[in-house]
Design an enzyme around this catalytic site. Structure first.
Site, PDB file in Angstrom:
ATOM      1  N   GLU A 186      -1.351   7.086 -15.752  1.00 38.61           N
ATOM      2  CA  GLU A 186      -0.919   7.174 -14.358  1.00 38.61           C
ATOM      3  C   GLU A 186      -1.742   8.267 -13.672  1.00 38.61           C
ATOM      4  O   GLU A 186      -1.614   9.451 -13.988  1.00 38.61           O
ATOM      5  CB  GLU A 186       0.573   7.498 -14.279  1.00 38.61           C
ATOM      6  CG  GLU A 186       1.477   6.467 -14.935  1.00 38.61           C
ATOM      7  CD  GLU A 186       1.664   5.212 -14.087  1.00 38.61           C
ATOM      8  OE1 GLU A 186       1.212   5.203 -12.913  1.00 38.61           O
ATOM      9  OE2 GLU A 186       2.261   4.246 -14.595  1.00 38.61           O
ATOM     10  N   GLU A 242      -2.569  -0.339  -6.564  1.00 37.55           N
ATOM     11  CA  GLU A 242      -2.940   0.887  -7.261  1.00 37.55           C
ATOM     12  C   GLU A 242      -4.461   0.920  -7.370  1.00 37.55           C
ATOM     13  O   GLU A 242      -5.051   0.475  -8.352  1.00 37.55           O
ATOM     14  CB  GLU A 242      -2.245   0.939  -8.617  1.00 37.55           C
ATOM     15  CG  GLU A 242      -0.717   0.932  -8.463  1.00 37.55           C
ATOM     16  CD  GLU A 242       0.028   0.902  -9.785  1.00 37.55           C
ATOM     17  OE1 GLU A 242      -0.622   0.926 -10.850  1.00 37.55           O
ATOM     18  OE2 GLU A 242       1.277   0.853  -9.748  1.00 37.55           O
TER      19      GLU A 242
END
Length: 332
Positions: free
Chosen positions: A211, A56
């Site tokens: 997120e 990520e």
């Protein structure tokens, strides 16, 4: 030290493990753990983490850019800050994790695993938070922002996941999340093994898992999509005015969890199913031997569907809209 990320990926400690400029002093505490302290007294102690999942990358790039500006003296610092790159080995390999999911091991859950690197790392990060927040002799506001990206696409491209909390959320924290451009907030109703649940439960920190888009390799992220979050982080660090706040985030709460128990587990969603996809009442969501999971309420939304998790792990969350809060937020 000029580049926190590159120094972390080198696997070697910097030649100089502490330093200062006109704005702050810094100290390299451990691999991927850096503490920054302003020269003047402050009232906020802030933990910003990224790279808990190594693939990520957008949050890692955003955080490293901000840290580079601070270390170069280009930006003032108005808070005590602990910066964490959570899983350096996974970041270097471009993998979500090496042996087991680091973001399921906090709150002492790492003790249930063999002596894997992620288990040792969870223990070290717990230590780092405890030391950072317990050294203060003043009443500080404690925030923890854990920056992530999702495995798959989402109807809400930027959203926050809030851990279980027994006390009300600080208004300033919720306002900051709105200023960071989050389109939705998801509120947990049970404890978990995430980094933010650990900081909230053990240190009463205002914590959120942010997120920011979909997981992509380094160099393929369009960081302009997350400019509001980056600007809000910069303002938080430097004590500057926050970006303008638009529509408040839509609120959801977790209604049920889909868990994989056996090798026979089947998730009735394909790889293209987006986060926050809605399902009507009665829809079969998953099967696991003789166990079946259905949509229980009039409409539920899926979050983090993933059939490829270890046994005993979460394979998805189902959400319902928190209409009471949405109506209140919409009228303010």
């Amino acid at each position: 030290m000029q580049d926190f990320l590159q120094q972390t990926l080198s696997t070697e400690p910097p030649a100089q493990v502490s330093g200062r400029n006109d704005q702050l002093s810094w100290q390299w505490l451990d691999h991927g753990i850096l503490e920054l302290n302003p020269h003047r007294p402050c009232t906020q102690a802030l933990v910003i983490s990224a790279g808990i999942h190594g693939n990520e990358t957008a949050p890692v790039e955003i955080l490293n850019q901000l840290v580079s500006e601070l270390l170069a003296g280009k930006r003032p610092l108005k808070a005590r800050v602990l910066v964490i790159l959570g899983n350096p080995e996974a970041i270097a390999s471009g993998k979500r994790y090496r042996h087991c999911d680091l973001n399921r091991l906090f709150g002492g859950r790492w003790q249930q695993y063999d002596d894997h690197p992620e288990a040792r790392r969870a223990w070290r990060l717990e230590q780092a938070l405890e030391t950072f927040w317990q050294v203060s002799c003043t009443e500080e506001s404690r925030w923890h922002l854990d920056l992530h990206t999702a495995i798959r696409g989402s109807w809400h491209s930027r959203f926050g996941v809030m851990p279980l909390r027994e006390t009300p959320w600080p208004d300033a924290f919720l306002h900051w999340l709105s200023a960071a451009g989050l389109e939705a907030l998801v509120f947990h109703r049970s404890p978990g093994g995430t980094f933010t649940h650990y900081s909230s439960q053990h240190f009463n920190a205002a914590s959120c898992t942010l997120e920011l888009g979909k997981a992509l390799p380094f160099g393929r992220n369009d960081l302009t999509l997350f400019s509001a979050a980056q600007d809000a982080l910069a303002a938080l660090l430097s004590g500057e005015p926050l970006p303008p706040v638009g529509e408040p985030p839509q609120r959801y709460r977790v209604s049920q969890q889909i868990t994989r128990f056996t090798e026979a587990f089947v998730l009735h969603m394909n790889a293209e199913t987006l986060n926050f996809t809605a399902f009507p009442q009665g829809t079969l969501l998953a099967e696991d031997g003789d166990k079946r999971c259905y949509v229980q309420q009039a409409r539920e939304y899926v979050l983090f569907p993933n059939p490829d998790v270890a046994k005993g792990q979460r394979a998805g969350l189902m959400l319902v809209e928190d209409n009471a809060h949405n109506e209140t937020s919409g009228s303010s």
